[in-house]
Design a protein around this motif. Structure first.
Motif, PDB file in Angstrom:
ATOM      1  N   TYR A  98       6.688  -2.568  -6.223  1.00 39.58           N
ATOM      2  CA  TYR A  98       5.388  -2.446  -5.543  1.00 39.58           C
ATOM      3  C   TYR A  98       5.535  -2.369  -4.027  1.00 39.58           C
ATOM      4  O   TYR A  98       4.633  -1.899  -3.343  1.00 39.58           O
ATOM      5  CB  TYR A  98       4.485  -3.622  -5.927  1.00 39.58           C
ATOM      6  N   GLU A  99       6.698  -2.846  -3.507  1.00 42.69           N
ATOM      7  CA  GLU A  99       6.884  -2.797  -2.052  1.00 42.69           C
ATOM      8  C   GLU A  99       6.954  -1.353  -1.546  1.00 42.69           C
ATOM      9  O   GLU A  99       6.825  -1.112  -0.347  1.00 42.69           O
ATOM     10  CB  GLU A  99       8.139  -3.581  -1.639  1.00 42.69           C
ATOM     11  N   LYS A 100       7.125  -0.401  -2.452  1.00 44.13           N
ATOM     12  CA  LYS A 100       7.151   1.008  -2.064  1.00 44.13           C
ATOM     13  C   LYS A 100       5.746   1.594  -1.956  1.00 44.13           C
ATOM     14  O   LYS A 100       5.577   2.782  -1.631  1.00 44.13           O
ATOM     15  CB  LYS A 100       7.960   1.825  -3.077  1.00 44.13           C
ATOM     16  N   VAL A 101       4.760   0.779  -2.259  1.00 45.23           N
ATOM     17  CA  VAL A 101       3.370   1.256  -2.243  1.00 45.23           C
ATOM     18  C   VAL A 101       2.647   0.614  -1.076  1.00 45.23           C
ATOM     19  O   VAL A 101       2.735  -0.603  -0.868  1.00 45.23           O
ATOM     20  CB  VAL A 101       2.649   0.888  -3.571  1.00 45.23           C
ATOM     21  N   HIS A 102       1.954   1.423  -0.303  1.00 46.04           N
ATOM     22  CA  HIS A 102       1.241   0.943   0.883  1.00 46.04           C
ATOM     23  C   HIS A 102      -0.254   1.139   0.675  1.00 46.04           C
ATOM     24  O   HIS A 102      -0.674   2.041  -0.054  1.00 46.04           O
ATOM     25  CB  HIS A 102       1.716   1.705   2.126  1.00 46.04           C
ATOM     26  N   LEU A 103      -1.030   0.313   1.305  1.00 39.87           N
ATOM     27  CA  LEU A 103      -2.485   0.400   1.137  1.00 39.87           C
ATOM     28  C   LEU A 103      -3.139   0.845   2.445  1.00 39.87           C
ATOM     29  O   LEU A 103      -2.994   0.173   3.476  1.00 39.87           O
ATOM     30  CB  LEU A 103      -3.040  -0.960   0.704  1.00 39.87           C
ATOM     31  N   ASN A 104      -3.808   1.951   2.387  1.00 41.07           N
ATOM     32  CA  ASN A 104      -4.530   2.533   3.525  1.00 41.07           C
ATOM     33  C   ASN A 104      -3.615   2.989   4.660  1.00 41.07           C
ATOM     34  O   ASN A 104      -3.691   4.139   5.084  1.00 41.07           O
ATOM     35  CB  ASN A 104      -5.590   1.574   4.065  1.00 41.07           C
ATOM     36  N   ASN A 105      -2.790   2.099   5.192  1.00 46.71           N
ATOM     37  CA  ASN A 105      -1.863   2.453   6.261  1.00 46.71           C
ATOM     38  C   ASN A 105      -0.452   2.100   5.836  1.00 46.71           C
ATOM     39  O   ASN A 105      -0.246   1.093   5.148  1.00 46.71           O
ATOM     40  CB  ASN A 105      -2.186   1.687   7.552  1.00 46.71           C
ATOM     41  N   TYR A 106       0.510   2.900   6.330  1.00 47.35           N
ATOM     42  CA  TYR A 106       1.902   2.609   6.016  1.00 47.35           C
ATOM     43  C   TYR A 106       2.260   1.223   6.551  1.00 47.35           C
ATOM     44  O   TYR A 106       1.977   0.890   7.691  1.00 47.35           O
ATOM     45  CB  TYR A 106       2.840   3.654   6.634  1.00 47.35           C
ATOM     46  N   GLY A 107       2.856   0.396   5.687  1.00 52.05           N
ATOM     47  CA  GLY A 107       3.260  -0.939   6.116  1.00 52.05           C
ATOM     48  C   GLY A 107       2.289  -2.009   5.657  1.00 52.05           C
ATOM     49  O   GLY A 107       2.637  -3.190   5.672  1.00 52.05           O
ATOM     50  N   SER A 108       1.071  -1.608   5.272  1.00 47.07           N
ATOM     51  CA  SER A 108       0.122  -2.597   4.734  1.00 47.07           C
ATOM     52  C   SER A 108       0.369  -2.746   3.247  1.00 47.07           C
ATOM     53  O   SER A 108       0.390  -1.759   2.514  1.00 47.07           O
ATOM     54  CB  SER A 108      -1.320  -2.143   4.955  1.00 47.07           C
ATOM     55  N   LYS A 109       0.557  -3.969   2.837  1.00 50.22           N
ATOM     56  CA  LYS A 109       0.940  -4.239   1.452  1.00 50.22           C
ATOM     57  C   LYS A 109      -0.138  -3.834   0.461  1.00 50.22           C
ATOM     58  O   LYS A 109      -1.323  -4.077   0.670  1.00 50.22           O
ATOM     59  CB  LYS A 109       1.206  -5.738   1.279  1.00 50.22           C
ATOM     60  N   PHE A 110       0.304  -3.219  -0.630  1.00 48.06           N
ATOM     61  CA  PHE A 110      -0.566  -3.021  -1.781  1.00 48.06           C
ATOM     62  C   PHE A 110      -0.372  -4.236  -2.679  1.00 48.06           C
ATOM     63  O   PHE A 110       0.729  -4.523  -3.120  1.00 48.06           O
ATOM     64  CB  PHE A 110      -0.159  -1.736  -2.535  1.00 48.06           C
ATOM     65  N   VAL A 111      -1.426  -5.004  -2.864  1.00 42.18           N
ATOM     66  CA  VAL A 111      -1.330  -6.209  -3.697  1.00 42.18           C
ATOM     67  C   VAL A 111      -1.937  -5.901  -5.061  1.00 42.18           C
ATOM     68  O   VAL A 111      -3.084  -5.440  -5.141  1.00 42.18           O
ATOM     69  CB  VAL A 111      -2.076  -7.405  -3.035  1.00 42.18           C
ATOM     70  N   LYS A 112      -1.166  -6.174  -6.112  1.00 42.27           N
ATOM     71  CA  LYS A 112      -1.674  -5.825  -7.459  1.00 42.27           C
ATOM     72  C   LYS A 112      -2.680  -6.843  -7.952  1.00 42.27           C
ATOM     73  O   LYS A 112      -2.708  -7.975  -7.531  1.00 42.27           O
ATOM     74  CB  LYS A 112      -0.516  -5.683  -8.435  1.00 42.27           C
TER      75      LYS A 112
END
Ligand SMILES: Cc1cc2nc3c(=O)[nH]c(=O)nc-3n(C[C@H](O)[C@H](O)[C@H](O)COP(=O)(O)O)c2cc1C
Length: 177
Positions: A163-177
């Motif tokens: 999941y660390e390869k997935v970003h939310l909205n902006n690069y570097g912002s964590k995607f939390v499942k």
């Protein structure tokens, strides 16, 4: 579909069991249904059932030897004269054949041919071209080796999902499942 994606693994050992004609046809239909840029369909396929030819193709490059025990090989060709994104289109077709094989109870593995060498003086593509009589204007992307599986591999688990390869909205912002 997600369940199939979790169970999907590259299968390189095949049972000595013929693939039914209807299943071969379904694999071909799946390939021909692949999406392509501008719907140009820059791919062509060589379906190889002949064991002697599969044996020869298994020497295309180091690491492709398992093809000689496959029941079927599908060689994926691309035409750069038709589309500048033939690599993307042929890769999608390869993936669709790979995924569809699991839905049909088969196993398969991608054998990379493009940019690989047969030996010091011959590319894997040139080797395959000679064996199958492929015209010069077509490129060889890959070969899919297929058969009924003779090995069991564990399905992917939650730990395999990075999941660390997935970003939310902006690069570097964590995607939390
Ligand atoms: C573009 C591409 C090229 C590959 N080439 C080869 C190959 O030449 N030989 C091989 O044994 N496996 C090949 N594979 C399979 C990968 O090694 C395999 O997908 C990866 O190790 C993950 O294992 P899994 O498919 O079992 O999850 C290739 C896969 C892809 C997507």
């Amino acid at each position: 579909m997600l369940d199939l994606l979790k169970r999907r693994r590259s299968i390189r050992k095949y049972a000595n069991k013929e693939i039914e004609k209807e299943k071969v046809l379904k694999l071909v239909q799946g390939a021909l249904l692949s999406p392509s840029s501008r719907n140009l369909r820059p791919w062509e396929f060589v379906v190889v059932e002949d064991k002697a030819i599969l044996e020869k193709l298994s020497h295309s490059k180091p690491g492709g030897g398992f093809l000689k025990n496959a029941e079927l090989g599908i060689v994926i060709l691309g035409n750069p004269e038709i589309s500048d994104v033939w690599i993307e289109d042929t890769s999608i077709a390869s993936s669709i054949i790979h995924l569809l094989s699991y839905d049909l109870g088969l196993g398969s593995c991608w054998i990379q041919i493009r940019e690989r060498n047969h030996d010091d003086s011959t590319s894997a593509e040139e080797y395959v071209r000679q064996i199958l009589g492929i015209p010069e204007h077509l490129k060889v992307l890959s070969i899919l080796a297929l058969g009924y599986p003779d090995e069991i591999k564990p399905a992917n688990s939650e730990e395999d999902l990075h999941y660390e390869k997935v970003h939310l909205n902006n690069y570097g912002s964590k995607f939390v499942k």
